[in-house]
Design a protein around this motif. Structure first.
Motif, mmCIF file in Angstrom:
data_model
loop_
_atom_site.group_PDB
_atom_site.id
_atom_site.type_symbol
_atom_site.label_atom_id
_atom_site.label_comp_id
_atom_site.label_asym_id
_atom_site.label_seq_id
_atom_site.Cartn_x
_atom_site.Cartn_y
_atom_site.Cartn_z
ATOM 1 N N GLU A 30 52.618 -15.364 -59.838
ATOM 2 C CA GLU A 30 52.906 -16.719 -59.739
ATOM 3 C C GLU A 30 53.592 -16.788 -60.549
ATOM 4 O O GLU A 30 54.958 -17.701 -59.870
ATOM 5 C CB GLU A 30 51.407 -17.577 -61.083
ATOM 6 C CG GLU A 30 50.258 -16.611 -59.978
ATOM 7 C CD GLU A 30 48.322 -17.832 -60.343
ATOM 8 O OE1 GLU A 30 47.600 -17.664 -59.818
ATOM 9 O OE2 GLU A 30 49.027 -17.798 -61.953
ATOM 10 N N ALA A 31 54.943 -16.883 -61.283
ATOM 11 C CA ALA A 31 55.508 -17.311 -62.309
ATOM 12 C C ALA A 31 56.529 -16.804 -61.006
ATOM 13 O O ALA A 31 57.699 -17.686 -61.116
ATOM 14 C CB ALA A 31 55.985 -16.978 -63.565
ATOM 15 N N MET A 32 56.569 -15.403 -60.988
ATOM 16 C CA MET A 32 58.004 -15.135 -60.155
ATOM 17 C C MET A 32 57.566 -15.279 -58.891
ATOM 18 O O MET A 32 58.586 -16.687 -57.924
ATOM 19 C CB MET A 32 57.576 -13.447 -59.514
ATOM 20 C CG MET A 32 58.117 -13.075 -58.784
ATOM 21 S SD MET A 32 58.543 -11.167 -58.582
ATOM 22 C CE MET A 32 58.556 -10.649 -59.828
ATOM 23 N N ALA A 33 57.061 -16.343 -58.031
ATOM 24 C CA ALA A 33 56.506 -17.015 -56.705
ATOM 25 C C ALA A 33 57.185 -18.469 -57.175
ATOM 26 O O ALA A 33 57.493 -18.840 -55.963
ATOM 27 C CB ALA A 33 55.044 -16.991 -55.793
ATOM 28 N N GLN A 76 41.608 -17.428 -66.163
ATOM 29 C CA GLN A 76 42.747 -16.528 -66.029
ATOM 30 C C GLN A 76 43.274 -17.387 -67.675
ATOM 31 O O GLN A 76 44.562 -16.443 -67.516
ATOM 32 C CB GLN A 76 43.408 -16.789 -64.714
ATOM 33 C CG GLN A 76 44.812 -15.692 -64.793
ATOM 34 C CD GLN A 76 45.830 -16.521 -63.656
ATOM 35 O OE1 GLN A 76 44.982 -17.095 -63.387
ATOM 36 N NE2 GLN A 76 47.148 -15.887 -63.575
ATOM 37 N N SER A 77 43.932 -18.644 -67.551
ATOM 38 C CA SER A 77 44.899 -19.613 -68.140
ATOM 39 C C SER A 77 43.792 -18.826 -69.951
ATOM 40 O O SER A 77 44.565 -19.143 -71.070
ATOM 41 C CB SER A 77 45.093 -21.065 -68.274
ATOM 42 O OG SER A 77 43.430 -21.280 -67.765
ATOM 43 N N GLY A 78 42.283 -18.827 -69.445
ATOM 44 C CA GLY A 78 41.582 -19.085 -70.727
ATOM 45 C C GLY A 78 42.076 -17.264 -71.578
ATOM 46 O O GLY A 78 42.230 -17.199 -73.134
ATOM 47 N N ILE A 79 41.641 -16.409 -70.486
ATOM 48 C CA ILE A 79 42.131 -15.200 -71.463
ATOM 49 C C ILE A 79 43.261 -15.005 -71.806
ATOM 50 O O ILE A 79 43.745 -13.979 -72.728
ATOM 51 C CB ILE A 79 41.977 -14.097 -70.531
ATOM 52 C CG1 ILE A 79 40.230 -14.418 -70.133
ATOM 53 C CG2 ILE A 79 42.465 -12.757 -70.266
ATOM 54 C CD1 ILE A 79 40.147 -13.105 -68.753
ATOM 55 N N LEU A 80 45.076 -15.396 -71.039
ATOM 56 C CA LEU A 80 46.308 -15.687 -71.545
ATOM 57 C C LEU A 80 46.453 -16.172 -72.450
ATOM 58 O O LEU A 80 47.251 -15.006 -73.487
ATOM 59 C CB LEU A 80 47.009 -15.296 -70.950
ATOM 60 C CG LEU A 80 46.508 -14.379 -68.647
ATOM 61 C CD1 LEU A 80 47.910 -14.880 -67.954
ATOM 62 C CD2 LEU A 80 46.783 -13.255 -69.101
ATOM 63 N N ALA A 137 44.298 -7.175 -68.180
ATOM 64 C CA ALA A 137 46.175 -6.781 -67.700
ATOM 65 C C ALA A 137 46.302 -7.324 -65.911
ATOM 66 O O ALA A 137 47.342 -7.567 -65.997
ATOM 67 C CB ALA A 137 46.505 -5.095 -67.130
ATOM 68 N N LEU A 138 44.592 -7.387 -65.269
ATOM 69 C CA LEU A 138 45.110 -7.597 -64.119
ATOM 70 C C LEU A 138 45.430 -9.380 -63.686
ATOM 71 O O LEU A 138 46.111 -9.811 -63.013
ATOM 72 C CB LEU A 138 44.254 -7.421 -63.343
ATOM 73 C CG LEU A 138 43.350 -5.813 -63.258
ATOM 74 C CD1 LEU A 138 42.054 -5.629 -62.366
ATOM 75 C CD2 LEU A 138 44.789 -5.346 -62.351
ATOM 76 N N TRP A 139 44.493 -10.201 -64.865
ATOM 77 C CA TRP A 139 44.964 -11.221 -65.083
ATOM 78 C C TRP A 139 46.076 -11.620 -65.505
ATOM 79 O O TRP A 139 46.959 -12.484 -64.410
ATOM 80 C CB TRP A 139 43.319 -12.481 -65.840
ATOM 81 C CG TRP A 139 42.802 -12.508 -65.318
ATOM 82 C CD1 TRP A 139 41.557 -11.448 -65.439
ATOM 83 C CD2 TRP A 139 42.154 -13.308 -64.306
ATOM 84 N NE1 TRP A 139 40.647 -11.873 -65.087
ATOM 85 C CE2 TRP A 139 40.642 -12.760 -64.008
ATOM 86 C CE3 TRP A 139 43.288 -13.870 -63.667
ATOM 87 C CZ2 TRP A 139 40.273 -13.758 -63.039
ATOM 88 C CZ3 TRP A 139 42.171 -14.740 -62.722
ATOM 89 C CH2 TRP A 139 40.315 -14.732 -62.326
ATOM 90 N N ALA A 140 46.826 -10.674 -66.601
ATOM 91 C CA ALA A 140 48.084 -11.194 -66.909
ATOM 92 C C ALA A 140 49.157 -10.845 -65.202
ATOM 93 O O ALA A 140 50.450 -11.342 -65.350
ATOM 94 C CB ALA A 140 48.812 -10.049 -68.078
ATOM 95 N N GLU A 141 49.207 -9.772 -65.281
ATOM 96 C CA GLU A 141 50.169 -9.393 -63.919
ATOM 97 C C GLU A 141 49.515 -10.781 -63.145
ATOM 98 O O GLU A 141 50.826 -10.736 -62.319
ATOM 99 C CB GLU A 141 49.494 -7.544 -63.489
ATOM 100 C CG GLU A 141 50.390 -7.491 -61.810
ATOM 101 C CD GLU A 141 51.813 -7.569 -62.044
ATOM 102 O OE1 GLU A 141 52.396 -7.139 -61.273
ATOM 103 O OE2 GLU A 141 52.572 -7.523 -64.085
#
Length: 694
Positions: free
Chosen positions: A546-549, A219-223, A537-541
């Motif tokens: 996670e940031a909102m949590a 996830q972090s690599g894609i973003l 887009a799914l990984w970004a969402e």
């Protein structure tokens, strides 16, 4: 017994959190060096030429210094616009209302209200943040003197202190220690290709791949690559002209990196020569990235029989072949995009923005009236704190408040130690730099970290500087340290009470709905992979959730009951962690599904059964999460005979050993995907108890 066993779990978790936040990360040392270099030059110039507001100059250096040149220039431009607008408005307010204190306060409050509103709705909200800060901060100067000319001079000196510090920061970031986003993007892609090569090397030797990326690393690599690509297009005309080509390149590397997480466990199923052919192709891709040359696929990879190949290797091969054909004809003209709006779409229809501005104004005015009533000049930070702490949600406001108090406390302790033991022993600019730069370096290191703690580093530096560096001589008065901390604590208290009492912007309910939408999007992708939202887009969402949590975790617990609040935090964190694993399992299943022979009805039926089963479970769980969250249960178990029957391989005639293994891999991937979905947690709050998650 481990050493952590001697400490309470909360202490152990906090220490682990601090360790994660201060650990070495790529590019972090570079950001720190640029901050320290700019600060050293600004301190020298301000002390030599007696430019006031040195602490303000230093905070401009910290805020403008970003991870790359593009962001640094963008933030610097916004700050120049903001400080110019702020100083101009402050002088205009004083000119019109200097002899009428009530009118001055009312007009300043109106400007402040508008500025806070624009912070939420405008793209350059940072510029209006500066307007609000300067306008409200300037009121403390008006109450100290009846000399209008002195006030104008102070306002102009603020502009000089900020503007020249920004100019020096831009000069250092451009000439001395430049960090180009294109180079960062290239390094990031090469680093991911190195991980891919390491995984394939194990398979080439006939061993099981180790050290493959997990779901969070994927996830972090894609973003990261997507973000750096955006910065590169802002920086370089070639990237904008051929953005389709560069997007295809980034997507290819991301697909290779994600497929590495799903490499087969058994090397017996891999056709001979496939790992070495893929390694050779990845090496060519890396060479093309480094040199800017054309990428061609090795002939031996083109000639490899792709049928019945394990899904992860098939995905790698397809990604490389697709990019090779895409790179043969890169776009030659820049794609036209609709220019973004200056304001958010619901700027005039959503009452939340006006409510936020009113709450912030009320907290700031309460602090200002307390400041006037007590005639305590040293606590003027009470007004600034009310604006700095004000964030779009209760969780974000609480986090900013904690970071402001913690950073100010550390800065105050550092300043106190220097005043007692170091200041009496220095008598020149060299000693001043030797005393200041280590503390500034610590603040820069923290500020270059993640968003969760970065503001604490900026606050540490600013508190230290405002105590020791605001005067052009040795500091012996310690009351400034006390007064600043009192102002910050009172400002935080007033702001938190006001924001939590009036129109509180809690994100718990919004987070639950957003997680449900994310699960529905994943279900749609499983059922219709060609028409649904892209994996990126799914990984970004998921990252946004996670940031909102993380913000929700810091919201006041008394709103829903302390035990229930803690239970909800744990519940959502469990869902998001499991969703990340489901994403990875879905990628592996999709790769295996694509690797099946084209036109084979058995493969199509098996894939559809697995996708429909997992999609239905996700859809049902998301519906419960949206409509009746208090009754959410884990997805119902799937009968074992369903998978054995619908994903079996013996009911349509004999199969070759290779085809049988391919079906078995598909069965395993589908079973793992459904199993991951079934581990989504249930939710039940004990009505008579403190509240737990089961």
């Amino acid at each position: 017994m481990q050493a952590t066993g001697y400490f309470p779990p909360g202490v152990t978790q906090f220490v682990r959190f601090l360790g994660d936040e201060i650990r070495v990360q790529p590019g972090r040392a570079n950001v720190m060096l640029r901050c320290v270099s700019g600060s050293a030059l600004v301190i020298t110039i301000s002390m030599a030429l007696q430019v006031p507001f040195l602490a303000v100059s230093l905070i401009a250096v910290f805020l403008v210094t970003q991870s790359n040149v593009v962001m640094t220039r963008l933030v610097g431009l916004v700050f120049i616009i903001g400080v110019t607008l702020a100083v101009g408005i402050a002088i205009l307010v004083i000119k019109l209302t200097y002899d009428y204190p009530l009118l001055r306060i009312l007009l300043s409050a109106a400007v402040f209200l508008f500025s806070v509103y624009m912070m939420r709705v405008a793209k350059i909200g940072a510029a209006f943040f500066l307007v609000g800060i300067v306008v409200i901060y300037f009121q403390s100067f008006v109450d100290l003197t009846d000399n209008a000319e002195a006030l104008v001079r102070l306002a102009l000196w603020i502009w000089v202190a900020v503007s020249y510090a920004i100019a020096i920061t831009l000069l250092i970031n451009t000439l001395c220690l430049p960090v180009e986003p294109m180079q960062q993007l290239q390094d990031g892609m090469l680093g991911q290709l190195a991980t891919v090569d390491a995984g394939l090397a194990y398979l080439e030797r006939g061993a099981r791949a180790v050290g493959v990326p997990d779901a969070r690393q994927v996830q972090s690599g894609i973003l990261m690559l997507q973000r750096l690509l955006q910065f590169s297009m802002m920086r370089d005309a070639d990237y904008r002209t051929h953005q389709g080509f560069h997007l295809a390149l980034v997507t290819t590397v991301s697909r290779l990196h994600a497929a590495t997480a799903d490499l087969p466990e058994s090397t017996a199923e891999i056709p001979a020569g496939v790992p070495s052919a893929l390694r050779a192709a990845c090496e060519r891709l890396g060479h093309a990235i480094r040199t800017g040359g054309r990428f061609t696929v090795p002939e031996r990879l083109t000639n490899v029989a792709d049928e019945l190949m394990p899904g992860a290797l098939q995905q790698m091969r397809d990604a490389l072949l697709a990019f090779a054909s895409r790179s043969a004809a890169p776009e030659s003209s820049e794609t036209k995009r609709e220019k973004g709006r200056f304001l958010v779409p619901d700027a005039f229809s959503n009452p939340v923005y006006v409510q936020f501005a009113l709450k912030t104004l009320l907290a700031t005015m309460a602090g200002y009236f307390f400041y006037l009533a007590t005639d305590w000049q040293g606590i003027h930070t009470i007004m600034l704190t009310s604006l700095i702490v004000a964030q779009p949600s209760l969780g974000a406001s609480s986090r900013r408040a904690v970071l402001r108090i913690g950073g100010a406390a550390l800065g105050s302790v550092s300043a106190l130690a220097m005043v007692v033991w170091v200041v009496p022993r220095i008598d020149g600019i060299v000693g001043l730099l030797l005393m200041s730069l280590p503390v500034i370096a610590v603040g820069a290191w923290v500020s270059a970290g993640s968003e969760r703690t970065s503001y604490a580093g900026t606050q540490l530096m600013f508190t230290f500087a405002i105590v020791l560096l605001e005067q052009f001589g040795p500091v012996t008065d310690l009351t400034g340290i006390r007064d600043r901390m009192v102002g910050i604590l009172l400002g935080v208290l007033i702001s938190v009470v006001v924001h939590a009492s009036l129109w509180p912007e809690a994100e718990g309910e919004a987070l639950r709905q957003r997680v449900a939408r994310l699960l529905r999007s994943l279900a749609a992708r499983l059922r219709q992979p060609g028409d649904a939202v892209t994996p990126t887009a799914l990984w970004a969402e998921l990252g946004d959730c996670e940031a909102m949590a993380a913000r929700v975790a810091l919201e006041p617990g008394w709103q829903m009951g302390e035990g229930q609040h803690e239970g909800f935090q744990h519940y959502v964190q469990t869902i998001l962690a499991q969703t990340r694993e489901i994403f990875l399992a879905a990628d592996a299943f999709d790769a295996e599904r694509r690797a099946q022979p084209i036109g084979d009805s058995r493969a199509h039926g098996a894939a559809m059964t697995g996708a429909e089963t997992a999609g239905a479970l996700l859809e049902g769980y998301a519906s419960d999460l949206t409509d009746r969250p208090e009754a959410v249960r884990a997805p119902a178990p799937v009968p074992p005979d369903l998978l054995a029957t619908d994903l079996g391989i013996d009911h349509e005639g004999p199969l070759t050993d290779a085809a049988r293994r391919a079906y078995q891999r598909l069965t395993v991937r589908a079973t793992r995907l459904i199993g991951q979905v079934q581990t989504l947690p249930s939710w039940r709050v004990h009505q008579a108890d403190t509240g737990t998650v089961e």
